[in-house]
Design an enzyme around this catalytic site. Structure first.
Site, PDB file in Angstrom:
ATOM      1  CB  SER A 127      -3.967   3.204  -3.939  1.00 64.65           C
ATOM      2  OG  SER A 127      -3.596   2.157  -4.951  1.00 64.65           O
ATOM      3  CB  SER A 187      -4.175   2.606  -7.615  1.00 64.01           C
ATOM      4  OG  SER A 187      -5.188   2.128  -7.015  1.00 64.01           O
ATOM      5  CE  LYS A 224      -0.585   2.958  -5.070  1.00 68.68           C
ATOM      6  NZ  LYS A 224      -1.008   2.160  -6.131  1.00 68.68           N
TER       7      LYS A 224
END
Lengths: 68, 462
Positions: B155, B179, B79
């Site tokens: 996310s 997330s 990420k």
């Protein structure tokens, strides 16, 4: 303040934004007030008299995060 | 070898046995990313040179007959809130795009590299990790590999999509309120949110310090355990990171469900879940031999308190930028951060106190059970741009509500694995396998058992 009274919330958000130095257009102020109202409603759920009494003994946060 | 093995452990074995070189793995992986990712938008940066350099070093090590680490030859990606030396850490935000490149890797990236993994790039996410759909105004939406018209979750949406599309078998994500677990559920991959304080966060961009966790997503429970084992260990630079020695879990997976006392969470977790989510949780519970249905008291209030703390700490973190550069914020979350920065301190204090109260409620359940099961998301992947979804006759806003079932659990830092369940549906949905603090082994054993029983499955898109 009552955490769900719309007029109180609108007045508070306006003054708190000014205090924090945030310049908000009327549109943004309205949107922030809407979000704040949602948050106020949520905050009311864990601040009932019963829960407040039950939480008297609770520590602040996970100790690991604040180990000296 | 025309097509790479789909799992990290199989790739590692093929490399270790000399069936394929690390350079071949890296090149094949990079070609697949170049071919498929333009339709998904999972990657925001591809680290081609680095992946090839790491691969060449591994090939040299194998040539010299050196012992190879457990992730040798395994491609992965992170990420884009993880620091990668030489890249600007975006955290999904245009606000940060003018920052200088990171001078060193995040600790977890260092540990993955030390274990032989090959970094292929940085992955898309909701701006500043505030969202559950990875609909990013500035860097584009990440599409669900199983249906390109639908979201990948967030996310860590790029992290879920990259695994589900078979681009890499392992990715890293972060989980403040769900997330890792939400994209795992919507993309149909395995995910692990470890105990709060288990994995170092050094070198990652924060969102909410008292709730932030990092962890892996993977194509199977075995790979999840391999990645988790590679990243464990204390870190004096992350004040929240527990000074605990690594406790390997990979060797324990084969114990399966034997001896596990399993409970199915109902109440809040039923009323806030759609039919597919409820059926998935029940199928997992039945397969794991759940003895009872059980209610965790105060869950709705826990979700509310997590919501308040998130807004307040996130807003406070970005207050200076909210004053000076509001136009650079993600419009979908800017006013949530602004409102959070205005919350009265007493409410935030009460939310933190409620956390301890709720933790005690959960710990009481763990006197009866080793593992609790709940759906990971209320519904399966929603259509991109869909403003609301319905559950049991009530309407919920999509972006903040996809974490309805994950937020109460991360609020008290419990370890959770997500296992993807299909049950004949067109789209997957995940179940949360929740254990007491520091017992990631139990979550992963259960995930592995569900896989072995044919209940959970990661179906990579061909």
């Amino acid at each position: 303040m009552s955490p769900t009274d719309p007029e109180t919330i609108a007045a508070y958000v306006n003054q708190a934004a000014a205090l924090q130095g945030l310049v908000l257009s009327p549109e943004r102020l309205a949107e922030v007030t809407t979000v704040f109202t949602t948050l106020a409603g949520m905050a009311a759920t864990f601040q009932t008299p019963e829960l407040t009494a039950a939480m008297q003994q609770a520590t602040l946060e996970p100790a690991e995060a604040y180990r000296p | 070898m025309s097509r790479l093995p789909a799992t990290a452990h199989a790739l590692n074995k093929a490399f270790a046995q000399g069936e394929i070189s690390a350079r071949e793995i890296a090149l094949t992986t990079l070609e697949r990313i170049a071919s498929i990712d333009p339709r998904l938008n999972a990657y925001t940066a591809i680290t081609t040179e680095r992946a090839l350099a790491e691969a060449d070093q591994l090939d040299q090590r194998r040539l010299r007959g050196e012992a190879l680490p457990p992730l040798a030859g395994v491609p992965y990606a992170v990420k884009n809130l993880f620091d990668i030396e030489g890249l600007t850490t975006l955290a999904g935000a245009r606000l940060l795009s003018r920052n200088p490149p990171a001078r060193r890797d995040a600790v977890l990236v260092q540990r993955m590299q030390a274990n032989g993994a090959l970094l292929t790039g940085a992955l898309n996410m909701d701006a500043l990790a505030y969202g559950f759909t990875t609909e990013n105004t500035h860097y584009g939406v990440t599409r669900n590999p199983h249906d390109h018209d639908r979201v990948a979750g967030g996310s860590s949406g790029g992290s879920g999509a990259a695994v589900a599309a078979g681009l890499v078998p392992i990715t890293l994500g972060s989980d403040t309120n769900g997330s890792i677990r939400v994209p795992s559920s919507l993309c149909g991959v395995f995910g692990l949110k470890p105990t709060f304080g288990r994995l170092s966060r050094s070198g990652s961009f924060p969102f909410v310090h008292s709730l932030d966790h990092l962890g892996p997503l993977a194509s199977c429970a075995t790979d999840l355990a391999l990645a988790y084992d590679a990243m464990q260990g204390p870190d004096p630079h992350d004040r929240a990171c527990a000074q605990l020695p690594a406790i390997g879990v990979s060797e324990q997976l084969s114990q399966g469900k034997a001896g596990l006392r399993v409970g199915l969470l109902t109440g809040y977790f039923d009323t806030h879940a759609g039919p597919q989510a409820r059926q998935a949780a029940r199928a997992a519970a039945q397969a794991l031999g759940a003895q009872d249905e059980v209610v965790l008291p105060g869950t709705a209030e826990a979700r509310a308190a997590a919501f308040v703390i998130t807004a307040a700490q996130g807003g406070a973190l970005h207050l200076a930028a909210l004053r000076e550069r509001p136009e650079d914020f993600e419009p979908l979350s800017r006013e949530r951060l602004t409102a959070g920065a205005l919350l009265p301190a007493a409410w935030v204090h009460a939310a933190q106190c409620y956390r301890e109260h709720f933790r005690r409620q959960a710990m009481a359940l763990f006197e009866q059970f080793d593992l609790l099961i709940a759906p990971a998301t209320p519904v399966c992947a929603t259509v991109i741009g869909q403003p609301q979804f319905e559950i049991n006759g009530s309407s919920f806003p999509t972006r903040p509500s996809m974490g309805l079932l994950t937020q109460p659990i991360s609020f008290i830092g419990l370890p959770v694995a997500v296992a993807p369940i299909w049950q004949g549906a067109r789209l997957p949905i995940g179940v949360q396998l929740i254990a007491p603090p520091w017992r990631e082994d139990l979550c992963l054993r259960a995930a592995h058992a569900l896989e072995q029983l044919g209940i959970a499955e990661c179906r990579s898109v061909p």
